[in-house]
Design an enzyme around this catalytic site. Structure first.
Site, PDB file in Angstrom:
ATOM      1  N   HIS A 115       0.846  -1.210   0.000  1.00 47.03           N
ATOM      2  CA  HIS A 115       0.000   0.000   0.000  1.00 47.03           C
ATOM      3  C   HIS A 115       0.876   1.254   0.000  1.00 47.03           C
ATOM      4  O   HIS A 115       0.589   2.225  -0.693  1.00 47.03           O
ATOM      5  CB  HIS A 115      -0.872   0.056   1.265  1.00 47.03           C
ATOM      6  N   LYS A 172     -17.248  -6.012   6.625  1.00 43.60           N
ATOM      7  CA  LYS A 172     -16.023  -6.754   6.260  1.00 43.60           C
ATOM      8  C   LYS A 172     -15.342  -7.362   7.482  1.00 43.60           C
ATOM      9  O   LYS A 172     -14.354  -8.074   7.340  1.00 43.60           O
ATOM     10  CB  LYS A 172     -15.042  -5.835   5.523  1.00 43.60           C
ATOM     11  N   ARG A 223      -2.185  -5.532  -8.621  1.00 34.31           N
ATOM     12  CA  ARG A 223      -1.043  -6.422  -8.401  1.00 34.31           C
ATOM     13  C   ARG A 223      -0.930  -7.496  -9.473  1.00 34.31           C
ATOM     14  O   ARG A 223       0.148  -7.900  -9.856  1.00 34.31           O
ATOM     15  CB  ARG A 223      -1.147  -7.110  -7.034  1.00 34.31           C
ATOM     16  N   SER A 231      -3.255  -7.677   2.694  1.00 29.54           N
ATOM     17  CA  SER A 231      -3.491  -7.545   4.136  1.00 29.54           C
ATOM     18  C   SER A 231      -3.959  -8.864   4.725  1.00 29.54           C
ATOM     19  O   SER A 231      -3.581  -9.225   5.841  1.00 29.54           O
ATOM     20  CB  SER A 231      -4.539  -6.462   4.405  1.00 29.54           C
TER      21      SER A 231
HETATM   22  O1  PNS Z   1      -8.838  -2.256   0.049  1.00 36.50           O
HETATM   23  P1  PNS Z   1     -10.128  -2.707  -0.587  1.00 36.50           P
HETATM   24  O2  PNS Z   1     -10.944  -3.511   0.407  1.00 36.50           O
HETATM   25  O3  PNS Z   1      -9.897  -3.456  -1.866  1.00 36.50           O
HETATM   26  O4  PNS Z   1     -10.930  -1.354  -0.938  1.00 36.50           O
HETATM   27  C1  PNS Z   1     -12.237  -1.425  -1.481  1.00 36.50           C
HETATM   28  C2  PNS Z   1     -12.929  -0.042  -1.561  1.00 36.50           C
HETATM   29  C3  PNS Z   1     -12.853   0.677  -0.239  1.00 36.50           C
HETATM   30  C4  PNS Z   1     -12.225   0.798  -2.612  1.00 36.50           C
HETATM   31  C5  PNS Z   1     -14.398  -0.310  -2.003  1.00 36.50           C
HETATM   32  O5  PNS Z   1     -14.938  -1.283  -1.179  1.00 36.50           O
HETATM   33  C6  PNS Z   1     -15.265   0.943  -1.936  1.00 36.50           C
HETATM   34  O6  PNS Z   1     -15.118   1.857  -2.721  1.00 36.50           O
HETATM   35  N1  PNS Z   1     -16.190   0.971  -0.949  1.00 36.50           N
HETATM   36  C7  PNS Z   1     -17.113   2.085  -0.765  1.00 36.50           C
HETATM   37  C8  PNS Z   1     -18.506   1.709  -1.269  1.00 36.50           C
HETATM   38  C9  PNS Z   1     -18.682   2.021  -2.741  1.00 36.50           C
HETATM   39  O7  PNS Z   1     -18.468   3.122  -3.198  1.00 36.50           O
HETATM   40  N2  PNS Z   1     -19.096   1.013  -3.524  1.00 36.50           N
HETATM   41  C10 PNS Z   1     -19.345   1.198  -4.947  1.00 36.50           C
HETATM   42  C11 PNS Z   1     -18.159   0.845  -5.806  1.00 36.50           C
HETATM   43  S1  PNS Z   1     -18.374  -0.756  -6.479  1.00 36.50           S
END
Ligand code: PNS
Length: 160
Positions: free
Chosen positions: A20, A44, A93, A131
């Site tokens: 990250h 989550k 990745r 993670s």
């Molecule tokens: O580190 P991650 O878990 O891959 O991050 C995921 C994240 C936070 C980018 C995604 O879950 C997110 O944007 N969540 C907020 C809800 C949202 O906007 N959802 C619509 C997009 S599909």
């Protein structure tokens, strides 16, 4: 006048890894102001609280001037609008990341026309890092040095 590039690097960061941080450093170089935002998504079932994740990110990005660490609830694009971000950064990745990221980028673009999603590729030494794997290694007593910053290693140890 050229538009100020305000970047948003969102994620769960549970916890932040060296992968990250590699992406954050690359994103930092590409914008005038970078926000790193932790999603507050209790479904989550994160290991660290939002406050702990924000705190670990703050400690590990201190060297990057103009980086703001925060958290958000709800839709990412709404948070992007709130902070006036015009770029969302995500790390890619491997090919396996692509489908989910591609879908998310297109949904986000449909919800917010002005936002641009930029995918960044980490240094290859972090390609395998996630993670979840770090949490498992730490839980089973493995050495996570080299995968996470020292403060995160301590935080994982303190959880035991
Ligand atoms: O580190 P991650 O878990 O891959 O991050 C995921 C994240 C936070 C980018 C995604 O879950 C997110 O944007 N969540 C907020 C809800 C949202 O906007 N959802 C619509 C997009 S599909």
């Amino acid at each position: 006048m050229p538009t100020k590039r305000i970047g948003l690097y969102p994620g769960s960061f549970d916890p932040v890894t060296n992968g990250h941080l590699d992406i954050a450093e690359r994103a930092f170089k590409l914008c005038d102001e970078l926000h790193i935002a932790v999603v507050a998504n209790p479904s989550k079932n994160p290991l660290f609280s939002v406050e702990e994740r924000v705190d670990l990110l703050k400690q590990t990005t201190k060297h990057l001037k103009n980086v703001k660490v925060s958290s958000f609830e709800g839709l990412l694009v709404d948070y992007a609008k709130e902070i006036k971000a015009n770029i969302i950064f995500r790390g890619l990745r491997a090919v396996s990341d692509f489908e989910y990221e591609f879908q998310m980028a297109l949904i986000n673009r449909n919800l917010h026309k002005e936002i641009e999603v930029v995918f960044l590729v980490p240094n290859e030494k972090f390609i395998f890092l996630s993670s979840s794997s770090i949490k498992e290694v730490a839980k089973l007593g493995g050495d996570v040095s080299g995968f996470v910053p020292a403060v995160v290693k301590r935080a994982l140890r303190d959880l035991k």
